[in-house]
Design a protein around this motif. Structure first.
Motif, PDB file in Angstrom:
ATOM      1  N   ASP A   1       0.803  -1.221   0.000  1.00  0.00           N
ATOM      2  CA  ASP A   1       0.000   0.000   0.000  1.00  0.00           C
ATOM      3  C   ASP A   1       0.840   1.277   0.000  1.00  0.00           C
ATOM      4  O   ASP A   1       0.619   2.181   0.806  1.00  0.00           O
ATOM      5  CB  ASP A   1      -0.965  -0.019   1.195  1.00  0.00           C
ATOM      6  N   ARG A   2       1.811   1.331  -0.903  1.00  0.00           N
ATOM      7  CA  ARG A   2       2.659   2.521  -1.074  1.00  0.00           C
ATOM      8  C   ARG A   2       2.654   2.913  -2.547  1.00  0.00           C
ATOM      9  O   ARG A   2       2.470   2.079  -3.421  1.00  0.00           O
ATOM     10  CB  ARG A   2       4.101   2.228  -0.654  1.00  0.00           C
ATOM     11  N   ASP A   3       2.899   4.200  -2.813  1.00  0.00           N
ATOM     12  CA  ASP A   3       2.890   4.682  -4.193  1.00  0.00           C
ATOM     13  C   ASP A   3       4.047   4.129  -5.019  1.00  0.00           C
ATOM     14  O   ASP A   3       3.882   3.772  -6.177  1.00  0.00           O
ATOM     15  CB  ASP A   3       2.938   6.215  -4.230  1.00  0.00           C
ATOM     16  N   LYS A   4       5.229   4.074  -4.412  1.00  0.00           N
ATOM     17  CA  LYS A   4       6.422   3.575  -5.106  1.00  0.00           C
ATOM     18  C   LYS A   4       7.133   2.565  -4.215  1.00  0.00           C
ATOM     19  O   LYS A   4       7.428   2.852  -3.057  1.00  0.00           O
ATOM     20  CB  LYS A   4       7.380   4.711  -5.443  1.00  0.00           C
ATOM     21  N   VAL A   5       7.407   1.406  -4.787  1.00  0.00           N
ATOM     22  CA  VAL A   5       8.080   0.339  -4.044  1.00  0.00           C
ATOM     23  C   VAL A   5       9.243  -0.180  -4.883  1.00  0.00           C
ATOM     24  O   VAL A   5       9.116  -0.364  -6.099  1.00  0.00           O
ATOM     25  CB  VAL A   5       7.105  -0.832  -3.737  1.00  0.00           C
ATOM     26  N   ARG A   6      10.356  -0.436  -4.220  1.00  0.00           N
ATOM     27  CA  ARG A   6      11.525  -1.031  -4.875  1.00  0.00           C
ATOM     28  C   ARG A   6      11.879  -2.300  -4.112  1.00  0.00           C
ATOM     29  O   ARG A   6      12.206  -2.243  -2.921  1.00  0.00           O
ATOM     30  CB  ARG A   6      12.697  -0.054  -4.871  1.00  0.00           C
ATOM     31  N   VAL A   7      11.791  -3.434  -4.789  1.00  0.00           N
ATOM     32  CA  VAL A   7      12.134  -4.729  -4.214  1.00  0.00           C
ATOM     33  C   VAL A   7      13.527  -5.072  -4.722  1.00  0.00           C
ATOM     34  O   VAL A   7      13.708  -5.397  -5.895  1.00  0.00           O
ATOM     35  CB  VAL A   7      11.112  -5.814  -4.622  1.00  0.00           C
ATOM     36  N   ASP A   8      14.510  -4.972  -3.848  1.00  0.00           N
ATOM     37  CA  ASP A   8      15.909  -5.225  -4.208  1.00  0.00           C
ATOM     38  C   ASP A   8      16.267  -6.631  -3.738  1.00  0.00           C
ATOM     39  O   ASP A   8      16.618  -6.849  -2.577  1.00  0.00           O
ATOM     40  CB  ASP A   8      16.799  -4.173  -3.550  1.00  0.00           C
ATOM     41  N   VAL A   9      16.173  -7.578  -4.650  1.00  0.00           N
ATOM     42  CA  VAL A   9      16.383  -8.986  -4.306  1.00  0.00           C
ATOM     43  C   VAL A   9      17.825  -9.236  -3.893  1.00  0.00           C
ATOM     44  O   VAL A   9      18.086  -9.930  -2.909  1.00  0.00           O
ATOM     45  CB  VAL A   9      15.971  -9.896  -5.477  1.00  0.00           C
ATOM     46  N   GLY A  10      18.770  -8.664  -4.604  1.00  0.00           N
ATOM     47  CA  GLY A  10      20.195  -8.878  -4.316  1.00  0.00           C
ATOM     48  C   GLY A  10      20.608  -8.427  -2.926  1.00  0.00           C
ATOM     49  O   GLY A  10      21.441  -9.055  -2.280  1.00  0.00           O
TER      50      GLY A  10
END
Length: 106
Positions: free
Chosen positions: A91-100
């Motif tokens: 529930d956020r406007d911008k999300v960054r999923v950094d797998v590394g």
């Protein structure tokens, strides 16, 4: 307002998704949990917490990690489902999923 979600792998490869209001409204929070619970179990993900408690962020990271970059690039429908359900739960406007780096930022 549209949401954006980016999944980044250690190789520098990024996958960007835009989830519109109508697409987001079609997914309930409960459906998001069920989707990640199912994927987490099917991928046989391992809990990162020593006490076994799995938070939503852990599930989102683990599903991306165990699915891998090939699934994101080779199965566009699955990748969009991932983004849609993650956007609903976070529930956020911008999300960054950094797998590394095993991190989620907003």
């Amino acid at each position: 307002m549209a949401r954006t979600l980016t999944v980044v792998f250690g190789t520098g490869k990024e996958f960007g998704f835009t989830i519109g209001d109508a697409e987001l409204a079609a997914v309930t929070e409960d459906a998001g949990w069920r989707w990640f619970d199912r994927e987490y179990a099917e991928l046989d993900c391992q809990a990162s917490s020593p006490v076994g408690k799995v938070l939503v962020i852990d599930k989102i990271l683990s599903v991306a990690k165990f699915s891998g970059e090939p699934r994101f690039s080779g199965d566009a429908a699955w990748a969009q489902d991932y983004a849609r359900h993650a956007a609903r739960l976070l529930d956020r406007d911008k999300v960054r999923v950094d797998v590394g780096n095993a991190a989620i930022s907003f």
